[in-house]
Design a protein around this motif. Structure first.
Motif, PDB file in Angstrom:
ATOM      1  N   TRP A 274     -11.231   8.659   1.144  1.00 13.76           N
ATOM      2  CA  TRP A 274     -11.037   7.527   0.393  1.00 13.76           C
ATOM      3  C   TRP A 274      -9.442   7.044   0.983  1.00 13.76           C
ATOM      4  CZ3 TRP A 274     -14.653   4.736  -1.313  1.00 13.76           C
ATOM      5  CH2 TRP A 274     -15.836   5.018  -1.690  1.00 13.76           C
ATOM      6  N   PHE A 275      -8.976   8.114   1.326  1.00  8.67           N
ATOM      7  CA  PHE A 275      -7.408   7.714   1.787  1.00  8.67           C
ATOM      8  C   PHE A 275      -7.792   6.830   3.094  1.00  8.67           C
ATOM      9  CE2 PHE A 275      -4.215   8.491   4.829  1.00  8.67           C
ATOM     10  CZ  PHE A 275      -3.022   8.352   4.165  1.00  8.67           C
ATOM     11  N   THR A 276      -8.583   7.350   3.905  1.00 12.17           N
ATOM     12  CA  THR A 276      -9.066   6.667   5.058  1.00 12.17           C
ATOM     13  C   THR A 276      -9.675   5.263   4.924  1.00 12.17           C
ATOM     14  OG1 THR A 276      -9.463   8.888   6.091  1.00 12.17           O
ATOM     15  CG2 THR A 276     -10.394   6.874   7.304  1.00 12.17           C
ATOM     16  N   VAL A 277     -10.168   5.219   3.971  1.00 12.29           N
ATOM     17  CA  VAL A 277     -10.863   3.834   3.775  1.00 12.29           C
ATOM     18  C   VAL A 277      -9.566   3.015   3.310  1.00 12.29           C
ATOM     19  CG1 VAL A 277     -12.236   2.249   1.986  1.00 12.29           C
ATOM     20  CG2 VAL A 277     -13.215   4.555   2.904  1.00 12.29           C
ATOM     21  N   LEU A 278      -8.666   3.274   2.619  1.00 15.78           N
ATOM     22  CA  LEU A 278      -7.340   2.664   2.388  1.00 15.78           C
ATOM     23  C   LEU A 278      -6.788   2.224   3.658  1.00 15.78           C
ATOM     24  CD1 LEU A 278      -6.175   4.267  -0.816  1.00 15.78           C
ATOM     25  CD2 LEU A 278      -6.856   1.970  -0.874  1.00 15.78           C
ATOM     26  N   SER A 279      -6.621   3.225   4.526  1.00 15.87           N
ATOM     27  CA  SER A 279      -6.081   2.950   5.787  1.00 15.87           C
ATOM     28  C   SER A 279      -6.902   1.804   6.628  1.00 15.87           C
ATOM     29  CB  SER A 279      -6.138   4.239   6.645  1.00 15.87           C
ATOM     30  OG  SER A 279      -5.392   5.361   5.932  1.00 15.87           O
ATOM     31  N   GLY A 280      -8.159   1.813   6.285  1.00 16.74           N
ATOM     32  CA  GLY A 280      -8.759   0.773   7.308  1.00 16.74           C
ATOM     33  C   GLY A 280      -8.684  -0.403   6.719  1.00 16.74           C
ATOM     34  N   MET A 281      -8.457  -0.464   5.077  1.00 16.95           N
ATOM     35  CA  MET A 281      -7.886  -1.835   4.888  1.00 16.95           C
ATOM     36  C   MET A 281      -6.474  -2.309   5.367  1.00 16.95           C
ATOM     37  SD  MET A 281      -9.433  -0.903   0.735  1.00 16.95           S
ATOM     38  CE  MET A 281      -8.686  -2.331   0.182  1.00 16.95           C
ATOM     39  N   LEU A 282      -5.955  -1.453   5.434  1.00 18.08           N
ATOM     40  CA  LEU A 282      -4.525  -1.992   5.988  1.00 18.08           C
ATOM     41  C   LEU A 282      -4.555  -2.275   7.151  1.00 18.08           C
ATOM     42  CD1 LEU A 282      -1.558  -2.072   5.627  1.00 18.08           C
ATOM     43  CD2 LEU A 282      -1.217   0.214   6.366  1.00 18.08           C
ATOM     44  N   VAL A 283      -5.265  -1.636   8.171  1.00 16.98           N
ATOM     45  CA  VAL A 283      -5.417  -1.944   9.448  1.00 16.98           C
ATOM     46  C   VAL A 283      -6.094  -3.380   9.604  1.00 16.98           C
ATOM     47  CG1 VAL A 283      -6.684  -1.435  11.733  1.00 16.98           C
ATOM     48  CG2 VAL A 283      -5.552   0.272  10.633  1.00 16.98           C
ATOM     49  N   GLY A 284      -6.983  -3.477   8.717  1.00 13.14           N
ATOM     50  CA  GLY A 284      -7.827  -4.813   8.854  1.00 13.14           C
ATOM     51  C   GLY A 284      -6.875  -5.932   8.434  1.00 13.14           C
ATOM     52  N   THR A 285      -6.123  -5.816   7.428  1.00 16.39           N
ATOM     53  CA  THR A 285      -5.016  -7.153   7.217  1.00 16.39           C
ATOM     54  C   THR A 285      -4.088  -7.173   8.154  1.00 16.39           C
ATOM     55  OG1 THR A 285      -3.696  -5.492   5.948  1.00 16.39           O
ATOM     56  CG2 THR A 285      -5.485  -6.650   4.745  1.00 16.39           C
ATOM     57  N   VAL A 286      -3.659  -6.126   8.754  1.00 16.39           N
ATOM     58  CA  VAL A 286      -2.764  -6.196   9.905  1.00 16.39           C
ATOM     59  C   VAL A 286      -3.250  -6.998  11.175  1.00 16.39           C
ATOM     60  CG1 VAL A 286      -1.154  -4.983  11.651  1.00 16.39           C
ATOM     61  CG2 VAL A 286      -1.052  -4.181   9.376  1.00 16.39           C
ATOM     62  N   ALA A 287      -4.550  -6.543  11.176  1.00 10.83           N
ATOM     63  CA  ALA A 287      -5.346  -7.220  12.494  1.00 10.83           C
ATOM     64  C   ALA A 287      -5.562  -8.688  12.288  1.00 10.83           C
ATOM     65  CB  ALA A 287      -6.452  -6.567  12.753  1.00 10.83           C
ATOM     66  N   HIS A 288      -5.497  -9.303  11.242  1.00  9.45           N
ATOM     67  CA  HIS A 288      -5.739 -10.519  10.975  1.00  9.45           C
ATOM     68  C   HIS A 288      -4.566 -11.514  11.272  1.00  9.45           C
ATOM     69  CE1 HIS A 288      -7.266 -14.263   9.346  1.00  9.45           C
ATOM     70  NE2 HIS A 288      -8.602 -13.712   8.812  1.00  9.45           N
ATOM     71  N   PRO A 289      -4.852 -12.490  12.168  1.00  5.70           N
ATOM     72  CA  PRO A 289      -4.026 -13.244  12.594  1.00  5.70           C
ATOM     73  C   PRO A 289      -3.182 -14.107  11.453  1.00  5.70           C
ATOM     74  CG  PRO A 289      -5.833 -14.129  13.517  1.00  5.70           C
ATOM     75  CD  PRO A 289      -6.304 -12.832  12.759  1.00  5.70           C
ATOM     76  N   GLY A 290      -3.788 -14.342  10.212  1.00  4.19           N
ATOM     77  CA  GLY A 290      -3.599 -15.256   9.135  1.00  4.19           C
ATOM     78  C   GLY A 290      -2.909 -14.521   8.293  1.00  4.19           C
ATOM     79  N   SER A 291      -2.704 -13.161   8.269  1.00  2.74           N
ATOM     80  CA  SER A 291      -2.005 -12.427   7.501  1.00  2.74           C
ATOM     81  C   SER A 291      -0.616 -12.221   7.615  1.00  2.74           C
ATOM     82  CB  SER A 291      -2.628 -10.781   7.525  1.00  2.74           C
ATOM     83  OG  SER A 291      -1.999 -10.155   6.686  1.00  2.74           O
ATOM     84  N   ASP A 292       0.203 -12.119   6.608  1.00  2.00           N
ATOM     85  CA  ASP A 292       1.641 -11.780   6.440  1.00  2.00           C
ATOM     86  C   ASP A 292       1.758 -10.284   6.853  1.00  2.00           C
ATOM     87  OD1 ASP A 292       2.353 -14.467   6.355  1.00  2.00           O
ATOM     88  OD2 ASP A 292       1.919 -14.149   3.990  1.00  2.00           O
ATOM     89  N   MET A 293       0.770  -9.557   6.601  1.00  2.00           N
ATOM     90  CA  MET A 293       1.120  -7.950   6.964  1.00  2.00           C
ATOM     91  C   MET A 293       1.924  -7.891   8.387  1.00  2.00           C
ATOM     92  SD  MET A 293       0.858  -6.502   4.076  1.00  2.00           S
ATOM     93  CE  MET A 293       0.902  -4.660   4.620  1.00  2.00           C
ATOM     94  N   ASN A 294       1.146  -8.362   9.080  1.00  2.00           N
ATOM     95  CA  ASN A 294       1.795  -8.043  10.779  1.00  2.00           C
ATOM     96  C   ASN A 294       3.271  -8.248  10.784  1.00  2.00           C
ATOM     97  OD1 ASN A 294       2.298  -9.396  13.460  1.00  2.00           O
ATOM     98  ND2 ASN A 294       0.487  -8.132  13.768  1.00  2.00           N
ATOM     99  N   ARG A 295       3.825  -9.439  10.092  1.00  2.00           N
ATOM    100  CA  ARG A 295       5.021  -9.782  10.354  1.00  2.00           C
ATOM    101  C   ARG A 295       6.083  -8.736   9.221  1.00  2.00           C
ATOM    102  NH1 ARG A 295       2.678 -14.916  10.232  1.00  2.00           N
ATOM    103  NH2 ARG A 295       2.727 -15.092   8.108  1.00  2.00           N
ATOM    104  N   LEU A 296       5.284  -8.204   8.212  1.00  2.00           N
ATOM    105  CA  LEU A 296       5.939  -7.310   7.489  1.00  2.00           C
ATOM    106  C   LEU A 296       6.135  -5.780   8.145  1.00  2.00           C
ATOM    107  CD1 LEU A 296       6.918  -6.576   4.661  1.00  2.00           C
ATOM    108  CD2 LEU A 296       4.548  -5.560   4.097  1.00  2.00           C
ATOM    109  N   LEU A 297       5.059  -5.654   9.044  1.00  2.00           N
ATOM    110  CA  LEU A 297       5.611  -4.303   9.912  1.00  2.00           C
ATOM    111  C   LEU A 297       5.774  -4.544  11.137  1.00  2.00           C
ATOM    112  CD1 LEU A 297       2.199  -2.558   8.583  1.00  2.00           C
ATOM    113  CD2 LEU A 297       4.344  -2.323   7.606  1.00  2.00           C
ATOM    114  N   SER A 298       6.045  -5.617  11.384  1.00  2.00           N
ATOM    115  CA  SER A 298       6.843  -6.006  12.847  1.00  2.00           C
ATOM    116  C   SER A 298       8.206  -6.232  12.944  1.00  2.00           C
ATOM    117  CB  SER A 298       6.102  -7.339  13.602  1.00  2.00           C
ATOM    118  OG  SER A 298       4.721  -6.952  13.523  1.00  2.00           O
TER     119      SER A 298
END
Length: 645
Positions: A282-306
């Motif tokens: 389940w930790f890995t599932v959460l990791s997948g959710m984070l990766v998915g939001t970072v990969a999406h060009p419309g998400s702000d997570m990319n800028r947060l972690l960049s």
């Protein structure tokens, strides 16, 4: 770990949305969080219980990016250049790996020859990416930080990734050719991922978690979760111009998963059964959710972690991961870090970063961009004008020296790891203790029956003692009253190798003592041991605890130990003398705080008594020699006698 920068540079992961080019740089931030977690875990395990969880995060990122790049290549060219993929992976991974292996083996050959055991198998299996299976059969637990820890232990994860790279282009091609619906591709990968997680749960053995921890089959679910996301969530096919509600949803999922991961980093123990039976999945599932939001060009997570810092560390995370263990293990073998753990942690991190930067600039980057087809011509030009190539000359001399020392290490590898004098002593005393425990249990029952009838005479004269007791009193620096008190006291002692080393002395002074010790035992193991002994009727009124030699003791673990023993027992907890490890002061502070919180917990301060007496210890500065064991036993006997009189 971070093996993707060549592809990120080569292909750019360009996003053509609204006339702007966007690059996925947030993955550097994820890799930075993961690699920092791993390092902090090893420098301060009590602070970050789940630092080992950086590895499944790397696996998820690896699965996503490698699969995504292969899919993008197929979409662009209608094929996948498998040999080109292998070439890029070898150029990215091998130079730094070989440099680390040669440098580490050369150092071992010169300065830490006790680590030469299994060196040939260790090096060769790392070069063919099969080291994780070698570790299952020959290695120690990833969580054993004391018993001759190998500077190669962490490379097990690189072997799993190497195995993944070998087969994955072919798997992706098969899925793209023969499975046309994205949902079915995802279903296939998730079914295998679940099977992998089930295998981890079934194969987990609390007494030896190596099979579940290091196995390719038990770890593949993390890579497969990332790969499955790449099929249904490819970044180049996602829209950047999404609505506000969709963007907020993505941000909420990203921030929520990030906070949950950070929480688990601090709280999920790598030695808990629940971690292997669902927790890591389940930790890995959460990791997948984070990766998915970072990969999406419309998400702000990319800028947060960049940001520049994360980008810098993320690009070097492969080197950081490679060099962390050798630096920490070699440094801690020479420096007693226990009294200044923070200062020494800063020094270790600085050394890791310096070596990583040198490797990145002089090995990883040059070799990644080098065209090996021109090797013959370069050799000819060098032979024609060798003096014009000073760097090559220096590099060649260093490489030849490292190869030579590695060869010496290979030749001088012992047939088997020879037990040290300390290990022989502990093994012999453990066998003797097991024989003595049965007699001690019978004596405990007799002592319990007589306890209400006997009172200790504090004014007993030395002359009234038997000759054997007089000898005992002199040898252990005890008064007559302390000798008689100890002989009439039932005791259960539970601990690690320090307790085992002293078991003979302890049972001489306490004939009614049952000793349960184990080399490498940590606080996480104590609950099951205590519960088992209580069920067998082996838990005396007085319980001696010697735990903390091999790792941190968290507040939860300390409370768990006290509650498992129970309030109707008197608990005597011995402080740790481990000047070679950063957890010494933390463990001792935790013991004192636990005694302040529970009326039946008493501190026996072995650290305070022994810290200025290096002659009491063998060469590891941790286990008492025969002279030190006299003082260790005396301190225990005096403390228990004082409490019981």
């Amino acid at each position: 770990m971070n093996h993707f920068n060549a592809e990120l540079t080569r292909m750019g992961l360009r996003q053509q949305r609204a006339g702007k080019r966007r690059y996925i740089t947030g993955f550097d931030g994820i890799r930075t969080l993961a690699v920092l977690g791993v390092i902090i875990y090893h420098l301060a395990p009590s602070t970050l219980q789940g630092g080992y969880l950086g590895v499944p995060i790397f696996f998820v990122v690896s699965g996503y990016l490698i699969t995504y790049l292969l899919i993008q290549e197929f979409d662009t060219t209608n094929k996948i250049d498998v040999w080109g993929f292998y070439e890029r992976r070898v150029k990215r991974l091998y130079p730094a790996l070989v440099a680390m292996i040669l440098g580490t083996t050369a150092y071992i050959t010169l300065f830490q020859r006790s680590l030469l055991a299994n060196i040939r198998g260790t090096v060769l299996t790392n070069l063919i990416y099969g080291y994780n299976w070698f570790e299952i059969h020959h290695g120690q637990s990833y969580f054993d930080r004391f018993s001759g820890e190998s500077p190669f232990t962490h490379l097990w994860s690189l072997s799993i990734e190497g195995q993944f790279y070998l087969v994955w282009p072919l798997v992706v091609l098969g899925l793209l050719w023969f499975v046309h619906r994205k949902s079915r591709r995802l279903a296939i990968l998730m079914a295998v991922a679940v099977a992998s997680a089930v295998a981890m749960a079934v194969l987990y053995n609390p007494s030896n978690p190596n099979r579940a921890y290091y196995g390719t089959d038990t770890r593949m679910f993390a890579i497969l979760i990332g790969a499955g996301m790449a099929f249904v969530w490819p970044a180049h096919k996602l829209r950047a111009d999404i609505g506000r509600s969709q963007r907020l949803t993505l941000d909420a999922v990203g921030v929520g998963s990030l906070l949950a991961l950070i929480y688990l980093f601090f709280n999920m123990s790598g030695q808990a059964t629940s971690t292997y039976r669902g927790g890591m999945f389940w930790f890995t599932v959460l990791s997948g959710m984070l990766v998915g939001t970072v990969a999406h060009p419309g998400s702000d997570m990319n800028r947060l972690l960049s940001n520049r810092l994360f980008s810098y560390i993320g690009k070097r995370s492969y080197g950081i991961y490679l060099y962390q263990f050798p630096v920490m293990i070699f440094y801690e073998a020479k420096v007693n870090i226990g009294n200044h753990p923070l200062l020494n942690a800063v020094v270790e991190v600085a050394l890791i970063m310096v070596i990583t930067e040198l490797s990145y600039r002089w090995i990883e980057n040059p070799m990644r961009h080098y065209h090996y087809g021109q090797l013959t011509g370069d050799v000819v030009r060098y032979l024609q004008q060798p003096r014009a190539h000073r760097f090559v000359n220096t590099f060649g001399v260093v490489a030849a020296l490292l190869f030579g020392l590695t060869a010496v290490g290979f030749v001088q590898q012992p047939a088997a790891a020879k037990p040290t004098a300390l290990q022989k002593t502990i093994t012999a005393r453990q066998a003797a203790t097991q024989k003595q425990n049965a007699a001690a249990l019978k004596k405990q029952k007799a002592l319990a029956a007589a306890a209400s009838k006997k009172k200790h005479d504090k004014a007993v004269a030395f002359s009234k003692l038997s000759k054997a007791d007089q000898k005992l009193a002199k040898y252990y620096f005890l008064s007559p009253a302390e000798v008689l008190s100890s002989k009439q006291t039932s005791l259960t002692a539970i601990g690690d190798s320090v307790l085992l080393d002293d078991s003979g002395d302890l049972q001489d002074v306490f004939p009614g003592a049952i000793v349960n010790g184990k080399v490498g035992r940590q606080a996480a193991d104590m609950h099951d041991v205590i519960t088992s002994m209580a069920q067998q009727g082996q838990l005396a009124h007085n319980v001696l605890i010697n735990i903390g030699t091999n790792g941190y003791v968290t507040p939860e673990q300390a409370d768990d130990i006290v509650h498992a023993i129970g309030p109707d027992h008197q608990i005597f907890w011995v402080t740790a003398h481990v000047p070679t490890r950063e957890w010494q002061n933390s463990v001792n502070n935790r013991i004192h705080k636990t005694a302040d919180s529970y009326h039946n917990v008493h501190v026996i301060d072995w650290y305070a008594a022994a810290k200025d007496h290096p002659k009491w210890f063998v060469s590891d500065h941790v286990h008492p020699n025969n002279y030190g064991n006299r003082y260790y036993t005396s301190l225990i006997a005096k403390a228990i006698a004082r409490e019981n009189n």
